[in-house]
Design a protein around this motif. Structure first.
Motif, PDB file in Angstrom:
ATOM      1  N   THR A  47       0.831  -1.206   0.000  1.00  0.00           N
ATOM      2  CA  THR A  47       0.000   0.000   0.000  1.00  0.00           C
ATOM      3  C   THR A  47       0.860   1.248   0.000  1.00  0.00           C
ATOM      4  O   THR A  47       0.552   2.216  -0.708  1.00  0.00           O
ATOM      5  CB  THR A  47      -0.956  -0.001   1.211  1.00  0.00           C
ATOM      6  OG1 THR A  47      -1.812  -1.147   1.109  1.00  0.00           O
ATOM      7  CG2 THR A  47      -1.793   1.269   1.260  1.00  0.00           C
ATOM      8  N   TRP A  50       2.079   1.745  -3.421  1.00  0.00           N
ATOM      9  CA  TRP A  50       0.956   2.169  -4.251  1.00  0.00           C
ATOM     10  C   TRP A  50       0.656   3.656  -4.025  1.00  0.00           C
ATOM     11  O   TRP A  50       0.442   4.400  -4.991  1.00  0.00           O
ATOM     12  CB  TRP A  50      -0.273   1.311  -3.953  1.00  0.00           C
ATOM     13  CG  TRP A  50      -1.483   1.664  -4.760  1.00  0.00           C
ATOM     14  CD1 TRP A  50      -1.636   1.527  -6.116  1.00  0.00           C
ATOM     15  CD2 TRP A  50      -2.708   2.198  -4.266  1.00  0.00           C
ATOM     16  NE1 TRP A  50      -2.894   1.956  -6.488  1.00  0.00           N
ATOM     17  CE2 TRP A  50      -3.566   2.366  -5.373  1.00  0.00           C
ATOM     18  CE3 TRP A  50      -3.156   2.540  -2.999  1.00  0.00           C
ATOM     19  CZ2 TRP A  50      -4.860   2.872  -5.245  1.00  0.00           C
ATOM     20  CZ3 TRP A  50      -4.446   3.041  -2.863  1.00  0.00           C
ATOM     21  CH2 TRP A  50      -5.282   3.198  -3.982  1.00  0.00           C
ATOM     22  N   ARG A  53       3.125   5.485  -5.928  1.00  0.00           N
ATOM     23  CA  ARG A  53       2.933   5.339  -7.374  1.00  0.00           C
ATOM     24  C   ARG A  53       1.789   6.214  -7.890  1.00  0.00           C
ATOM     25  O   ARG A  53       1.897   6.821  -8.964  1.00  0.00           O
ATOM     26  CB  ARG A  53       2.677   3.868  -7.715  1.00  0.00           C
ATOM     27  CG  ARG A  53       2.682   3.556  -9.188  1.00  0.00           C
ATOM     28  CD  ARG A  53       2.676   2.065  -9.507  1.00  0.00           C
ATOM     29  NE  ARG A  53       1.603   1.311  -8.891  1.00  0.00           N
ATOM     30  CZ  ARG A  53       1.761   0.452  -7.864  1.00  0.00           C
ATOM     31  NH1 ARG A  53       2.950   0.238  -7.346  1.00  0.00           N
ATOM     32  NH2 ARG A  53       0.732  -0.205  -7.368  1.00  0.00           N
TER      33      ARG A  53
END
Length: 154
Positions: A47, A50, A53
């Protein structure tokens, strides 16, 4: 901001302390590992990667060996994002807020408006939860009354 600025009573605050109490000027020295941040925040390493990202976190610094190193400012943002998530804010709205914050002071009004709108939804959720709690309390009281009437007397 220097490491000295994050000293509190002569020591650096731990990853857990910074995440738990994200107050004051955030130290920007990259020093927390992804494992430490994961443990402090409750977010998985997946997470955290992410979030980086998609842009919820700024690109995270890397050590000489390529491992992510988070700074206190990252922890401050993660703590705030966690609170927004807890209130049910969609990731898209969280991302909009972060994008506005990156644009600087000129977006203060837009950020305030986004938070004001979300706050209204949170207030409604709280009112709904209070009403639900009252119903549960009523039912529990009714069952307690029935159970006390059925209790064997000695």
């Amino acid at each position: 901001m220097t490491v000295l600025a994050s000293f509190e009573a002569g020591r650096l605050r731990s990853c857990h302390e910074v995440f738990r109490e994200p107050v004051g000027e955030a130290d920007r020295t990259p020093r927390h590992t992804i494992g430490e941040v994961s443990a402090a925040s409750g977010l998985t390493a997946h997470t955290l990667r992410w979030y980086e990202r998609i842009g919820l976190l700024d690109p995270v610094d890397r050590s000489a060996s390529g491992q992510r190193r988070y700074c206190d400012a990252d922890l401050h943002r993660l703590a705030f994002l966690g609170r927004l998530r807890l209130t049910g804010m969609p990731v898209a709205d969280m991302l909009r807020y972060v994008e506005l914050a990156r644009e600087g002071e000129r977006t203060s009004a837009a950020r305030r408006d986004l938070l004001l709108a979300h706050r209204e939804g949170v207030r409604q959720q709280i009112a709904d939860l209070h009403a639900t709690l009252a119903v549960l309390d009523h039912k529990i009281d009714a069952y307690n009354g029935r159970l006390s009437q059925c209790a064997p007397t000695h």
